[in-house]
Write a protein that holds these residues in place. Sequence first.
Motif, short mmCIF file in Angstrom:
data_model
loop_
_atom_site.label_atom_id
_atom_site.label_comp_id
_atom_site.label_asym_id
_atom_site.label_seq_id
_atom_site.Cartn_x
_atom_site.Cartn_y
_atom_site.Cartn_z
N ALA A 226 0.82 -1.21 0.00
CA ALA A 226 0.00 0.00 0.00
C ALA A 226 0.85 1.26 0.00
N LEU A 227 2.03 1.22 0.64
CA LEU A 227 2.79 2.45 0.86
C LEU A 227 4.16 2.50 0.18
N MET A 228 4.54 1.47 -0.56
CA MET A 228 5.91 1.43 -1.07
C MET A 228 6.27 2.66 -1.89
N ASP A 229 5.39 3.08 -2.81
CA ASP A 229 5.74 4.22 -3.66
C ASP A 229 5.85 5.51 -2.85
N LEU A 230 5.01 5.65 -1.83
CA LEU A 230 5.08 6.86 -1.01
C LEU A 230 6.32 6.84 -0.12
N MET A 231 6.71 5.67 0.36
CA MET A 231 7.92 5.56 1.18
C MET A 231 9.17 5.91 0.37
N ALA A 232 9.14 5.60 -0.92
CA ALA A 232 10.31 5.85 -1.78
C ALA A 232 10.30 7.24 -2.40
N ALA A 233 9.28 8.03 -2.12
CA ALA A 233 9.09 9.30 -2.82
C ALA A 233 10.21 10.31 -2.56
N ASN A 234 10.93 10.17 -1.45
CA ASN A 234 11.97 11.15 -1.11
C ASN A 234 13.37 10.54 -1.20
N GLY A 235 13.47 9.46 -1.98
CA GLY A 235 14.79 8.91 -2.26
C GLY A 235 15.26 7.80 -1.34
N TRP A 236 14.42 7.31 -0.45
CA TRP A 236 14.86 6.23 0.44
C TRP A 236 15.01 4.94 -0.36
N THR A 237 16.23 4.48 -0.49
CA THR A 237 16.50 3.30 -1.31
C THR A 237 16.08 2.00 -0.61
N GLY A 238 15.82 2.07 0.68
CA GLY A 238 15.40 0.87 1.41
C GLY A 238 13.91 0.65 1.40
N ALA A 239 13.17 1.48 0.67
CA ALA A 239 11.70 1.38 0.69
C ALA A 239 11.23 0.05 0.14
N ARG A 240 11.87 -0.43 -0.93
CA ARG A 240 11.43 -1.68 -1.54
C ARG A 240 11.64 -2.86 -0.58
N GLU A 241 12.79 -2.86 0.09
CA GLU A 241 13.06 -3.94 1.05
C GLU A 241 12.09 -3.87 2.23
N TRP A 242 11.82 -2.65 2.70
CA TRP A 242 10.85 -2.48 3.79
C TRP A 242 9.48 -3.02 3.38
N ALA A 243 9.06 -2.69 2.16
CA ALA A 243 7.76 -3.15 1.67
C ALA A 243 7.74 -4.67 1.54
N ARG A 244 8.84 -5.25 1.05
CA ARG A 244 8.89 -6.71 0.91
C ARG A 244 8.77 -7.39 2.27
N ASP A 245 9.46 -6.85 3.27
CA ASP A 245 9.37 -7.43 4.62
C ASP A 245 7.95 -7.36 5.17
N ARG A 246 7.26 -6.26 4.90
CA ARG A 246 5.88 -6.13 5.38
C ARG A 246 4.96 -7.11 4.63
N ARG A 247 5.26 -7.31 3.35
CA ARG A 247 4.46 -8.23 2.54
C ARG A 247 4.61 -9.67 3.04
N GLU A 248 5.80 -10.02 3.47
CA GLU A 248 6.07 -11.40 3.89
C GLU A 248 5.90 -11.60 5.39
N GLN A 249 5.63 -10.54 6.13
CA GLN A 249 5.53 -10.64 7.58
C GLN A 249 4.36 -11.53 7.98
N PRO A 250 4.60 -12.53 8.84
CA PRO A 250 3.51 -13.43 9.23
C PRO A 250 2.51 -12.74 10.17
N VAL A 251 1.28 -13.18 10.08
CA VAL A 251 0.21 -12.71 10.97
C VAL A 251 -0.21 -13.88 11.83
N PHE A 252 -0.24 -13.68 13.15
CA PHE A 252 -0.52 -14.76 14.09
C PHE A 252 -1.90 -14.59 14.71
N ASP A 253 -2.53 -15.73 15.06
CA ASP A 253 -3.75 -15.66 15.85
C ASP A 253 -3.37 -15.66 17.33
#
Length: 636
Positions: free
Chosen positions: A461-488
Amino acid sequence: MNSKAEALAAAKKRIIALQKQMVTRILEMAAEVEKLASATTEREAREFLRVTCNMPSSELSTYVRFQTTLKGNEQLLESSRVSFPVVKALVSADPATRKEVLERMEIGARIDTTEISRIRKRLQEAALTPGQVLAARNGKKLAAAARRNTADAVTSFQEVLYAFSEGLINERDPEKMVSDDVRQGAAQIRRAFESLFGTRHGTVDQTKPGTSAHEMALAYETLKNLEDGTLAMPRNRALRHPGLVALQNLTGRSPEAYKPERPPLRQGPPAHHRLKAIEICAGAGGMAIGLDRAGFDHVALVEYDENAAATLRLNRPNWNVIESDIRDIDFRPYRQMDIDLVAGGPPCQPYSSDGYGLGKDDPRDLLPETVRVVSEIRPRAFLFENVDGLLHARHADHVAEILRGYRECGYNVEIHRIKTENYGIAQERNRVLLVGLRKDVTGAFRMPPKFAGRRLNLGDALMDLMAANGWTGAREWARDRREQPVFDRQGNVVARGALASTIVTRRGLPRAKEAARWGAKCVDIAGLPDLAPTDEQASKPGFMPALTARMRARLQDFEDDWSFVGGKQAVADQIGNAVPPRLAQAVGLAIFSSIEDVSWDWEAMLWPEESRRMHMVPPPLQFEGVVAEPLVSTAT
């Protein structure tokens, strides 16, 4: 012992054990209800059980009356392994019947509801003389014969009425409505109506809308007006006359024009079929956007906060925004406009778990005002949104009083919980909906379907906005959020892809639990930066990206070109208090469907082929007055 006998013996043992468990649960429930009743009035106990515990009315009465009818017989009921229907029948039985049934149970007789009915009938006849018994039986036979004859007459009447009303239900020509054929047909049907139902039906104004008496009065008055040639057609020719609808309802059949299967609609209704809405506590427009997409035109939007009202005017200059406290507005003039929907999100702070939870004692509580608004406008439906805390036990009495107010106004009311994540919104946000349909509305409300396959995670949802000011780690941050497990709650992985925690308003530092929830998703929820992170900021120890106002707005499902007016705190308040537009659209479509008898292609409506969101990097929000220039694509 052969295998069949062994299986039967084992089944018997298990079933008897389950029967004992069921009767134990029934008795435990009765004991809990007795404790509740001792701490409150019976009326309060009933409302609490129905509203907060979602107990059906049929079960509710049984448990509430148990202590005055069956208390002291718990051991007998348990040893007899009685079912709930038997307990219910015993509670509602007269004392003599109940006494004999319990006596039979003491000697080991197996009792079911049919046997209880037989005992009741026998005891009633035992109190009569033989002549009275014979007269009663003959009277029942005569009544049954009369009912059969009346049923035949009613069926014949319905056939004639159906043929008559079918030709008029969709008629829009005033000349046709006063033709000799129509007037003569109405006279004939009016005489048949009077022979079956009499002439004492009162007037439409004297009867309560939504009741059978109101329907009969409206149908009778319509027949007389048709006979006299004085039936006034609705100002909006697209609407069916309510009197003709009442006549059609008496036939027990749907209009022929509505019988054919129609394909689900893939886009909103045309302008002349859109419905009219009034929205209170409109905020920054999240609900209004969704309802607009669902086919509702806003006659007025009422908002007290000057910044939120300015936001509405800035983004939709054609909307009629009334900047006022709803407590200062007389809504009765709107009744003449045949409003279809009253909607809004009354302040949630009185019921929020993040606040003091003062409920009705909070001066910001506007739920009682919603009852007044509904009673003054008399819309066909209403929709009010609030937080989960509204259903907390400490608010049960207050909520019950509100629901009673809606019902006294002539509405059927339902309470529903809804989760934003089921509608493609990357946020953990649970909400409570109060939905009401006026009792003369023939449709039934059904919640919109859930779309688990549309689940969106925080990173995507936020990857493009996170990268809007030149942060090169935005893609990795987004990937980690995408793969982050959700627990009950048991620690089991139930999904992949982190959701944003509930977007709340910003006042000071976040609470420890809130900061921890966001921290687990690698987001610093403290503060409200103007710009997305940079590589320089990311190089500092312990760095976690923070959310700009634009990021928060996107997590609330606002389009990237929706602007907000005010300073940082004002904008944060507007975003945090908003209803996500797609969520409002889904519920709005469900309400539209219930009052207009249409069906939707939900996927096409909620996610149209042409994306509503601009695929470009939007500018940061400007505070203290928003720059409203159109966004310019950065694509070359």
